[in-house]
Design a protein around this motif. Structure first.
Motif, PDB file in Angstrom:
ATOM      1  N   LYS A 175       0.810  -1.212   0.000  1.00 43.18           N
ATOM      2  CA  LYS A 175       0.000   0.000   0.000  1.00 43.18           C
ATOM      3  C   LYS A 175       0.849   1.270   0.000  1.00 43.18           C
ATOM      4  O   LYS A 175       0.324   2.359  -0.219  1.00 43.18           O
ATOM      5  CB  LYS A 175      -0.933   0.006   1.210  1.00 43.18           C
ATOM      6  CG  LYS A 175      -0.220   0.047   2.556  1.00 43.18           C
ATOM      7  CD  LYS A 175      -1.225   0.067   3.698  1.00 43.18           C
ATOM      8  CE  LYS A 175      -0.534   0.154   5.047  1.00 43.18           C
ATOM      9  NZ  LYS A 175      -1.496   0.214   6.157  1.00 43.18           N
ATOM     10  N   ASP A 176       2.164   1.159   0.252  1.00 45.91           N
ATOM     11  CA  ASP A 176       3.023   2.339   0.247  1.00 45.91           C
ATOM     12  C   ASP A 176       3.017   2.996  -1.131  1.00 45.91           C
ATOM     13  O   ASP A 176       2.978   2.308  -2.162  1.00 45.91           O
ATOM     14  CB  ASP A 176       4.466   1.964   0.612  1.00 45.91           C
ATOM     15  CG  ASP A 176       4.573   1.279   1.963  1.00 45.91           C
ATOM     16  OD1 ASP A 176       3.869   0.283   2.148  1.00 45.91           O
ATOM     17  OD2 ASP A 176       5.368   1.724   2.802  1.00 45.91           O
ATOM     18  N   SER A 217       4.937  10.525   1.771  1.00 45.68           N
ATOM     19  CA  SER A 217       4.001   9.404   1.878  1.00 45.68           C
ATOM     20  C   SER A 217       4.330   8.513   3.062  1.00 45.68           C
ATOM     21  O   SER A 217       3.427   7.988   3.723  1.00 45.68           O
ATOM     22  CB  SER A 217       4.004   8.585   0.587  1.00 45.68           C
ATOM     23  OG  SER A 217       5.240   7.908   0.414  1.00 45.68           O
ATOM     24  N   SER A 223      -1.276   6.496   1.651  1.00 43.06           N
ATOM     25  CA  SER A 223      -1.293   5.258   0.881  1.00 43.06           C
ATOM     26  C   SER A 223      -2.606   5.123   0.141  1.00 43.06           C
ATOM     27  O   SER A 223      -3.585   5.832   0.425  1.00 43.06           O
ATOM     28  CB  SER A 223      -1.090   4.051   1.802  1.00 43.06           C
ATOM     29  OG  SER A 223      -2.147   3.953   2.741  1.00 43.06           O
TER      30      SER A 223
END
Length: 231
Positions: A175-176, A217, A223
């Motif tokens: 999800k990064d 982020s 994300s």
């Protein structure tokens, strides 16, 4: 005859001045891309070697992981662009990967034990390689949307190969925000190009934007939503 000779002399002098004016600009652009390419290779190789050390690989295994991290994305890019992979005609990239291994061995206290070392070198390599991929694709005459995709491939796919080699879930599939940082940098490159900024400035801004997007982020836990299956 004298007047014609004088005109020819002035024309030759004007061409000489023009060449002296534009040649340094081209040389600076090539030098900047080379700097990005080599710096990105060094940074990505260190990120791969550091993760290999965490898995207790030997020196050769660590070198292989570092080299694959450094040249993997660019290799796939060149294959898609129907070109010979760059490292097959220029051994400097493999040598730089070896220097990265030597750097880690000499400064392992700082590069292996510090938890944020991998992240910093990976983020730097991501930004530099995205710019190299975009510039090389544009040079080959492809449209800008293709250049953005190739910039993302160059920046992100070496890390994916690294994660596969060390038996980790590829970072690009988590999800990064990783590959999307390269996409963002590609649009920044496009915007700067539309504003007719100098090429070296455009590439610098694009690389920095990828780095900042990646850092922010992680810092603020930004994300994409996770795709969940049926429960």
């Amino acid at each position: 005859m004298q007047r014609r000779a004088g005109n020819d002399s002035r024309l030759a002098f004007a061409r000489f001045i023009q060449n002296r004016t534009f040649a340094p600009k081209l040389e600076r652009m090539i030098d900047f891309i080379t700097f990005c390419d080599y710096s990105g290779t060094f940074a990505f190789a260190i990120s791969g070697i550091r993760l290999a050390s965490a898995k207790k690989f030997d020196w050769f295994g660590a070198y292989v992981v570092g080299a694959v991290t450094a040249v993997g994305g660019g290799t796939l890019r060149d294959i898609l662009l129907n070109m010979t992979p760059f490292w097959m005609t220029q051994a400097s990239y493999l040598i730089i990967s070896g220097l990265a291994l030597l750097f880690v061995l000499l400064f392992r206290r700082y590069t292996i034990r510090l938890n944020n070392t991998f992240f910093i070198f990976d983020a730097v390599g991501l930004g530099l390689f995205a710019v190299v991929g975009i510039a090389k694709t544009i040079e080959c005459g492809f449209p800008f949307w293709t250049a953005i995709i190739m910039g993302t491939v160059t920046g992100a796919f070496g890390g994916m190969m690294r994660d596969i080699l060390i038996n980790e879930d590829p970072l690009i599939f988590r999800k990064d925000i990783y590959a999307l940082a390269c996409v963002f940098g590609g649009f920044v490159y496009y915007a700067c190009n539309k504003l007719r900024l100098p090429v070296d400035l455009t590439q610098s801004i694009s690389a920095i934007s990828v780095f900042i997007a990646r850092v922010l982020s992680v810092r603020y836990h930004l994300s994409l939503p996770v795709l969940k299956g049926e429960e």
